[in-house]
Design a protein around this motif. Structure first.
Motif, mmCIF file in Angstrom:
data_model
loop_
_atom_site.group_PDB
_atom_site.id
_atom_site.type_symbol
_atom_site.label_atom_id
_atom_site.label_comp_id
_atom_site.label_asym_id
_atom_site.label_seq_id
_atom_site.Cartn_x
_atom_site.Cartn_y
_atom_site.Cartn_z
ATOM 1 N N VAL B 525 0.852 -1.191 0.000
ATOM 2 C CA VAL B 525 0.000 0.000 0.000
ATOM 3 C C VAL B 525 0.891 1.244 0.000
ATOM 4 C CG1 VAL B 525 -1.833 1.248 1.193
ATOM 5 C CG2 VAL B 525 -1.778 -1.259 1.244
ATOM 6 N N ASP B 526 1.796 1.313 0.988
ATOM 7 C CA ASP B 526 2.753 2.421 1.042
ATOM 8 C C ASP B 526 4.101 1.890 0.578
ATOM 9 O OD1 ASP B 526 4.781 4.194 1.845
ATOM 10 O OD2 ASP B 526 3.522 5.030 3.423
ATOM 11 N N LEU B 527 4.472 2.240 -0.635
ATOM 12 C CA LEU B 527 5.691 1.671 -1.199
ATOM 13 C C LEU B 527 6.944 2.208 -0.521
ATOM 14 C CD1 LEU B 527 3.538 1.033 -3.429
ATOM 15 C CD2 LEU B 527 5.445 1.041 -5.038
ATOM 16 N N GLN B 528 6.909 3.473 -0.133
ATOM 17 C CA GLN B 528 8.143 4.035 0.411
ATOM 18 C C GLN B 528 8.473 3.443 1.785
ATOM 19 O OE1 GLN B 528 10.152 8.207 1.630
ATOM 20 N NE2 GLN B 528 8.959 8.262 -0.221
ATOM 21 N N HIS B 529 7.455 3.178 2.589
ATOM 22 C CA HIS B 529 7.714 2.595 3.908
ATOM 23 C C HIS B 529 7.441 1.094 3.946
ATOM 24 C CE1 HIS B 529 8.254 5.955 7.132
ATOM 25 N NE2 HIS B 529 9.339 5.661 6.474
ATOM 26 N N ASP B 530 7.262 0.488 2.780
ATOM 27 C CA ASP B 530 7.087 -0.965 2.714
ATOM 28 C C ASP B 530 5.945 -1.451 3.595
ATOM 29 O OD1 ASP B 530 8.910 -1.616 0.813
ATOM 30 O OD2 ASP B 530 10.503 -2.230 2.189
ATOM 31 N N VAL B 531 4.811 -0.761 3.560
ATOM 32 C CA VAL B 531 3.655 -1.212 4.334
ATOM 33 C C VAL B 531 2.726 -1.968 3.390
ATOM 34 C CG1 VAL B 531 1.722 -0.543 5.803
ATOM 35 C CG2 VAL B 531 3.849 0.789 5.841
ATOM 36 N N SER B 532 2.487 -3.241 3.696
ATOM 37 C CA SER B 532 1.690 -4.080 2.811
ATOM 38 C C SER B 532 0.279 -4.240 3.366
ATOM 39 C CB SER B 532 2.357 -5.445 2.663
ATOM 40 O OG SER B 532 2.322 -6.096 3.918
ATOM 41 N N VAL B 533 -0.605 -4.863 2.550
ATOM 42 C CA VAL B 533 -1.974 -5.078 3.026
ATOM 43 C C VAL B 533 -1.980 -6.001 4.247
ATOM 44 C CG1 VAL B 533 -3.255 -4.577 0.930
ATOM 45 C CG2 VAL B 533 -2.285 -6.842 1.233
ATOM 46 N N SER B 534 -1.013 -6.928 4.318
ATOM 47 C CA SER B 534 -0.998 -7.816 5.488
ATOM 48 C C SER B 534 -0.577 -7.061 6.745
ATOM 49 C CB SER B 534 -0.099 -9.027 5.236
ATOM 50 O OG SER B 534 1.184 -8.604 4.858
ATOM 51 N N ASP B 535 0.253 -6.026 6.613
ATOM 52 C CA ASP B 535 0.591 -5.193 7.782
ATOM 53 C C ASP B 535 -0.660 -4.486 8.302
ATOM 54 O OD1 ASP B 535 3.351 -5.706 7.878
ATOM 55 O OD2 ASP B 535 3.709 -4.273 6.256
ATOM 56 N N LEU B 536 -1.481 -3.969 7.368
ATOM 57 C CA LEU B 536 -2.708 -3.290 7.788
ATOM 58 C C LEU B 536 -3.649 -4.269 8.475
ATOM 59 C CD1 LEU B 536 -3.526 -0.950 4.755
ATOM 60 C CD2 LEU B 536 -2.189 -0.472 6.803
ATOM 61 N N ALA B 537 -3.737 -5.496 7.923
ATOM 62 C CA ALA B 537 -4.612 -6.510 8.516
ATOM 63 C C ALA B 537 -4.126 -6.865 9.916
ATOM 64 C CB ALA B 537 -4.643 -7.750 7.622
ATOM 65 N N LEU B 538 -2.813 -7.008 10.057
ATOM 66 C CA LEU B 538 -2.242 -7.343 11.363
ATOM 67 C C LEU B 538 -2.541 -6.239 12.381
ATOM 68 C CD1 LEU B 538 -0.404 -9.166 13.084
ATOM 69 C CD2 LEU B 538 1.547 -7.843 12.249
ATOM 70 N N ALA B 539 -2.333 -4.994 11.955
ATOM 71 C CA ALA B 539 -2.612 -3.866 12.866
ATOM 72 C C ALA B 539 -4.074 -3.876 13.288
ATOM 73 C CB ALA B 539 -2.251 -2.552 12.183
ATOM 74 N N HIS B 540 -4.943 -4.195 12.349
ATOM 75 C CA HIS B 540 -6.374 -4.261 12.681
ATOM 76 C C HIS B 540 -6.632 -5.381 13.691
ATOM 77 C CE1 HIS B 540 -10.695 -4.267 12.333
ATOM 78 N NE2 HIS B 540 -10.635 -5.572 12.086
ATOM 79 N N ARG B 541 -6.040 -6.567 13.463
ATOM 80 C CA ARG B 541 -6.243 -7.692 14.388
ATOM 81 C C ARG B 541 -5.723 -7.351 15.776
ATOM 82 N NH1 ARG B 541 -4.285 -10.772 10.182
ATOM 83 N NH2 ARG B 541 -2.314 -11.265 11.234
ATOM 84 N N GLU B 542 -4.674 -6.553 15.826
ATOM 85 C CA GLU B 542 -4.099 -6.211 17.127
ATOM 86 C C GLU B 542 -4.827 -5.044 17.787
ATOM 87 O OE1 GLU B 542 0.060 -5.727 16.336
ATOM 88 O OE2 GLU B 542 0.399 -7.893 16.397
ATOM 89 N N GLY B 543 -5.887 -4.590 17.144
ATOM 90 C CA GLY B 543 -6.759 -3.632 17.830
ATOM 91 C C GLY B 543 -6.486 -2.172 17.513
ATOM 92 N N TYR B 544 -5.720 -1.915 16.480
ATOM 93 C CA TYR B 544 -5.486 -0.505 16.123
ATOM 94 C C TYR B 544 -6.657 -0.027 15.278
ATOM 95 C CZ TYR B 544 -0.982 -0.869 18.225
ATOM 96 O OH TYR B 544 0.012 -1.031 19.137
ATOM 97 N N VAL B 545 -7.688 0.492 15.944
ATOM 98 C CA VAL B 545 -8.919 0.806 15.230
ATOM 99 C C VAL B 545 -8.939 2.223 14.687
ATOM 100 C CG1 VAL B 545 -10.343 -0.917 16.376
ATOM 101 C CG2 VAL B 545 -10.060 1.331 17.421
ATOM 102 N N SER B 546 -8.212 3.142 15.309
ATOM 103 C CA SER B 546 -8.276 4.515 14.806
ATOM 104 C C SER B 546 -7.275 4.710 13.668
ATOM 105 C CB SER B 546 -7.995 5.499 15.950
ATOM 106 O OG SER B 546 -6.881 6.295 15.665
ATOM 107 N N ALA B 547 -7.687 5.531 12.712
ATOM 108 C CA ALA B 547 -6.812 5.782 11.566
ATOM 109 C C ALA B 547 -5.491 6.399 12.008
ATOM 110 C CB ALA B 547 -7.523 6.687 10.567
ATOM 111 N N GLU B 548 -5.549 7.255 13.027
ATOM 112 C CA GLU B 548 -4.318 7.889 13.520
ATOM 113 C C GLU B 548 -3.372 6.849 14.133
ATOM 114 O OE1 GLU B 548 -3.291 10.884 13.053
ATOM 115 O OE2 GLU B 548 -5.018 12.193 12.767
ATOM 116 N N HIS B 549 -3.954 5.901 14.884
ATOM 117 C CA HIS B 549 -3.112 4.867 15.503
ATOM 118 C C HIS B 549 -2.528 3.942 14.440
ATOM 119 C CE1 HIS B 549 -5.374 5.306 19.584
ATOM 120 N NE2 HIS B 549 -4.549 6.291 19.329
ATOM 121 N N LEU B 550 -3.368 3.602 13.471
ATOM 122 C CA LEU B 550 -2.912 2.733 12.395
ATOM 123 C C LEU B 550 -1.698 3.343 11.698
ATOM 124 C CD1 LEU B 550 -3.988 0.230 10.451
ATOM 125 C CD2 LEU B 550 -4.323 2.158 8.920
#
Ligand SMILES: [Zn+2]
Lengths: 95, 1002
Positions: B525-550
């Motif tokens: 998703v974010d190429l410069q910081h190497d953030v993938s869709v699985s990182d976003l999914a993991l953050a969601h599973r770990e309870g990072y619900v706010s966009a700012e926290h994510l």
């Protein structure tokens, strides 16, 4: 931020110095009550929203002014000279 | 490489006749005048440009402008090294050198790409989990290695050889962006008479129109607008200039790149200029940025935004691929497909929508494009660059690619997932974004911030005609809001219709999942910081619900591109995980800068000795001519000491201090704060601000005074002289002058407006010298003067006005050194003449030049309080001045000085300190403790000042000591925790010299 100085017109905020809550009431000079002086010196309003505060136009006319400012949006509603707007018996109405 | 050159002839807006040579990773290459580094690299067949931040994956050029996430390079070498520069925003110049960063030992073989194999260990929150939890200490050990492995380019530690300036600008209407909307807005606001500033980050005006084939209707229209704007007297065009920040009340930060596109010369140049622009109205014609679609392998070199591929072709004459797949969910990419096919590429267009737009599709097919509706690119493959894609039927209900799909060879994949209006300047300023379902993006709300308007594609208008018309309307509206009348007719400035709008609606597609509905591996998703869709999914599973926290947890959107291609997609994916709509997920805060700004531009001239203005006394040149060494004291430069040959500071100040008590010395005290107090109520005013009384001070006399703050602490001290019935001359400390002046003005303008008093700062108007020592009277009497310096005519604390050596002066008999002394004031312009007159007379009297180091040592001997004791935490009684407080009047701070904590007997009080061993050296700042105790915490107090005292024959100190006056006669330990020394010292009164003050009265 830009402030409309009543003497000098619209000027950049870096020409001004901040002076804090303008609603606090300075006790009469000969008042000897320690609580009233403590209130004046130490108790300051710090609202989220509309605030009236002292500024001094230090790099301009050096007048102390009262600015009504929204501390959230930084919108400035009015500016007037502090002269005569403050002190014993001449308090500002509370906003 | 077989396809080394991808430059076409006859295309674009570059100068084909002007080759420009440059190097990339040491390899010599040639571009053309007008190229960016990115277009030149593409023209030279370079696809692999950088390694990614975390996994060191191979990356190529992805975009064409400030949204580029991948192609970061380090420019130049030595002091002009500039890391983390987007190759897409660097304009080529002869001799440019660029190198890849984040790779070791080389770009082709990167040892750290092993990180890619272990990517599951480096997922979201890896650093927090590993190093900030129970194993936090290991961070200390690993930090160095991690910073090296997961870093960006390295900045130079050499001084920046170039210079920068800051300027201020004002205008009626600022137009940000020089595309069709911005040009129309600027032209129309200017026609109405408004003072217009048009800001464009690129070198050329035209914006998105420059991505269209050159030489057409659009170019003629641009030329006409630009000609008008250049001609108009009320328009300033700032090109190569970015508005990076939007601040309150129409203030903006702009950076203008003056020299970044030319080879750095040997000498320093004005490289960038920072503007603080104040605009009455601002029109954001900032366009829109294309966003991609996410799927596995979407970060490979050769994957590019569709608009960028079109721009490289039509603007830079570079065909970035021969076998091209275009993947889109909207109409705009059909133009890319058509143009590339016409330029000779084999193009397949994959549209996720079941039905293609008929006109655009017909035009594309006529150009030779194969159009496949209802399909998606499911996967991109290749090692160091893309070699094939898997194309499959797209299930738009579930966002999945149906099996089996078909593999297709390609060397370029162009993506268009829709467009995001560039509204950072609005949102930095607190504007609230509104989600537009039809455009599947955030647009300005119905009501926007005061003073702003938005035009063109920034406002969600996607045809050229709509942009031009919107710009015209917003330009006129802004001028009208500034009080200008509408101009007559607009026939001369017709709109531009390119019939390039959208026929059909976009289909929101954020991610293409596999047939089972699962996200694919290496889907970024974010190429410069190497953030993938699985990182976003993991953050969601770990309870990072706010966009700012994510954002903070995954670091998405926090790289130097600020997630320009990533942010909206990330919000959409988070919404999917949470089963919410995108607006429900919310929006992260936007902060300046929009694009990176060189620190040099922010600093401007304020570097080195110019970091703040230095103040000089009127006698500075005399001091320089007479061998003075200078020291910075606050904002002032002061004469520090006057060394004889071979003397260091230590030897010089001790000699100066010793000699003064035998002869006569002069010190420059022009830095003292001076306030002129006039009016019939002046005495009453002084009674109120000083602790001591002023009613009985006669004309021609001075008095030492102390002021308190409202809270009862000592504020400042100094002498005030009564010059006439209603005229007083107040001196305040050098450091306190500004604050005292402001406070006196506050009192008179607000609380005491009934007092008839005026205060005026006269610090700069008066130069002053303090002359003191036993031979002072001999010296002054030898100078031609109408002032009688005898003890009878001018007794201690007496004042007189007159002339000396023909100069107007005020002489006040006060002393800081404890010797017979006078302060002599003269108008600043005569300061140097007064100094010269005294020095000339002094040669017959062994006149000593005294620097402020010796002056300070003499005050320590004498035990006067100064700035190091008036700290804002000391009371009148702490400083041993309680007897000064008058009880038969009210003064500022009187009531609160009575507070219990301010009157307790164990407060730290002002004392003297003399080492038991005369050879021991007391150091300033040392902590004081009981003689038999190791000090705990802040101890009993501390040493405020120290000096070697010729009178005592050892170092002496002044200090603030708990219950200090009761301890006089006992000893304390003086503990220096820096050098780890403990010195026993006698506690004494602070007055080491002439405690009765007889010398000064002599
Ligand atoms: Zn003013």
């Amino acid at each position: 931020m830009r402030i409309e100085c009543p003497c000098c017109g619209l000027r950049d905020h870096r020409e001004f110095d901040y002076g804090g809550d303008a609603l606090r009431q300075r006790p009469a000079h000969n008042d000897t009550d320690i609580d009233r002086w403590s209130d004046y010196v130490f108790m300051r309003r710090n609202p989220s929203g509309l605030h009236r505060e002292f500024w001094q136009h230090i790099y301009g006319c050096r007048q102390w002014i009262v600015v009504s400012r929204d501390t959230v949006s930084h919108q400035i509603l009015s500016v007037c000279l502090a002269s005569g707007a403050h002190g014993a018996g001449q308090g500002l109405e509370r906003a | 490489m077989a396809d080394a050159s991808t430059r076409l002839g006859g295309y674009g807006r570059i100068d084909h006749g002007k080759p420009v040579s440059f190097t990339f990773n040491g390899r010599k290459m040639t571009g053309r005048a007008g190229d960016t580094l990115a277009s030149a690299l593409l023209a030279n067949g370079i696809r692999l440009v950088a390694r990614s931040f975390k996994y060191h994956r191979p990356r190529g050029i992805y975009a064409m402008g400030v949204d580029e996430p991948n192609a970061l390079v380090t420019l130049n070498t030595g002091a002009r090294t500039e890391p983390n520069t987007q190759a897409t925003t660097v304009y080529l110049y002869e001799g440019l050198s660029a190198r890849s960063q984040n790779c070791w030992p080389s770009l082709g073989f990167d040892a750290m790409s092993i990180n890619d194999k272990f990517s599951r260990f480096l997922a979201a929150g890896f650093y927090y989990k590993t190093f900030m939890g129970p194993t936090r200490k290991s961070w200390m050990f690993y930090e160095h290695f991690i910073r090296k492995a997961a870093g960006m380019g390295e900045a130079t530690t050499l001084d920046d050889p170039d210079f920068y300036e800051k300027v201020h600008g004002f205008c009626d209407v600022m137009v940000v962006g020089g595309g069709p909307a911005g040009l129309s807005a600027a032209v129309n606001a200017a026609r109405a008479g408004a003072c217009v500033v048009l800001v464009e980050q690129s070198p050329d005006l035209g914006g998105g129109l420059l991505n269209m084939p050159a030489g057409g209707k659009a170019d003629r229209w641009i030329a006409k607008q630009v000609a008008f704007l250049r001609e108009a007297q009320n328009v300033r065009i700032l090109n190569r200039c970015s508005v990076f920040g939007s601040y309150d009340h129409g203030s903006f930060g702009l950076v203008e790149r003056l020299q970044d596109h030319v080879f750095p010369p040997q000498k320093a140049v004005l490289r960038q200029r920072m503007w603080t622009m104040r605009a009455r109205r601002t029109i954001l014609a900032t366009g829109a940025l294309e966003r991609p679609i996410v799927f596995g392998g979407n970060d490979l070199p050769g994957v590019m935004l569709a608009s960028a591929a079109r721009g490289y072709l039509n603007h830079f004459s570079v065909l970035a691929g021969r076998k091209v797949v275009v993947f889109t969910n909207n109409d705009s990419a059909y133009l890319t497909a058509s143009d590339m096919a016409q330029a000779g590429a084999a193009v397949t267009l994959v549209d996720a929508r079941p039905i293609s737009p008929s006109v655009a599709c017909a035009r594309a097919e006529k150009s030779g494009v194969t159009v496949r509706s209802g399909h998606a690119v499911a996967q991109a493959s290749g090692r160091k660059r893309i070699t094939s894609v898997k194309i499959a039927q797209f299930d738009c209900e579930n966002g999945t690619a149906r099996d089996p799909g078909k593999v297709m060879q390609c060397d370029l994949l162009c993506l268009s997932g829709g467009w995001n209006p560039t509204l950072h300047l609005l949102w930095q300023h607190g504007g609230k974004p509104v989600f537009d379902d039809a455009l599947a993006t955030f647009v300005p709300g119905a009501t926007i911030e005061d003073g702003f308007s938005v035009a063109g594609s920034a406002n969600g208008r996607y045809s050229t005609l709509d942009c031009v018309l919107d710009g015209q309307a917003k330009g006129l509206e802004a001028a009208q809001a500034c009080g200008f009348d509408l101009p007559d007719g607009s026939d001369d400035y017709p709109a531009l219709d390119l019939t390039d709008g959208w026929e059909t609606q976009l289909l929101p597609v954020w991610e293409v999942c596999d047939s089972a509905g699962k996200s694919q591996k290496k889907a970024f998703v974010d190429l410069q910081h190497d953030v993938s869709v699985s990182d976003l999914a993991l953050a969601h599973r770990e309870g990072y619900v706010s966009a700012e926290h994510l954002k903070r947890y995954t670091t998405l959107g926090m790289a130097s591109d600020q997630g320009k291609t990533a942010n909206v997609i990330a919000l959409a994916l988070l919404a999917k995980h949470r089963g919410q709509t995108i607006p429900e997920v919310g929006f992260t805060t936007f902060r300046p800068p929009f694009t990176p700004v060189a620190v040099g531009a922010l600093a401007g001239h304020e570097t080195g000795p110019n970091i703040e203005p230095r103040r000089h006394t009127p006698m500075r040149q005399w001091h320089l001519d007479n061998g003075a060494k200078f020291i910075e004291t606050g904002i002032w430069d002061r004469a520090w000491y006057y060394p004889k040959p071979g003397e260091d500071i230590e030897a010089a100040y001790i000699r100066e201090a010793r000699e003064l008590r035998k002869s006569v010395g002069v010190v420059d005290v022009s830095t003292l704060g001076k306030i002129d107090v006039q009016g019939p109520d002046a005495a009453e005013f002084l009674n109120r601000v000083y602790v001591n009384g002023w009613s009985k001070l006669p004309v021609g006399k001075a008095r030492y005074g102390v002021m308190l703050r409202e809270d009862g602490m000592v504020f400042d001290d100094g002498t005030t002289t009564r010059l006439s019935e209603h005229h007083y001359f107040m001196t305040v400390t050098t450091a306190g002058a500004g604050a005292v002046m402001s406070y006196l003005e506050f009192l008179l303008q607000t609380c005491w407006s009934d007092l008839k008093v005026e205060v005026t700062s006269a610090t700069d108007q008066w130069a002053a010298v303090a002359v003191s020592g036993p031979k002072t009277r001999d010296l002054l009497s030898s100078i031609d003067s109408d002032i009688d310096f005898s003890n009878e005519a001018l007794p201690f604390m007496g004042a007189a006005e007159g002339t000396m050596a023909g100069l107007p002066v005020r002489a006040i008999r006060i002393t800081f050194t404890g010797e017979l002394g006078y302060e002599i004031y003269t108008p600043a312009g005569f300061g140097e003449a007064l100094q010269e007159a005294i020095a000339a007379a002094g040669s017959a009297h062994d006149l000593l030049m005294l620097g402020i180091e010796a002056f300070g040592a003499l005050r320590v001997e004498k035990g006067h309080v100064a700035g190091s004791e008036i700290t804002g935490r000391t009371t009148l009684d702490d400083l041993g001045l309680a007897r000064m407080g008058s009880t038969n009047k009210h003064h500022i701070g009187q009531v609160l000085a009575r507070r219990e904590a301010l009157t307790s007997s164990d407060r730290q009080q002002f004392v003297g300190l003399r080492p038991v061993d005369p050879k021991a050296v007391i150091k300033g700042g040392s902590i004081l403790s009981e003689p038999d105790e190791t000090p705990k915490g802040h101890g009993l107090g501390y040493v405020t000042a120290m000096a070697f005292s010729p009178v005592v024959g050892s170092t002496i100190g002044l200090g603030l000591l708990s219950g200090g006056r009761a301890r006089i006669g006992s000893t304390v330990n003086v503990v220096d925790t820096v050098d780890d020394t403990i010195i026993p010292a006698h506690v004494t009164t602070p007055h080491f010299y002439d405690p009765e003050g007889e010398k000064a009265r002599a």
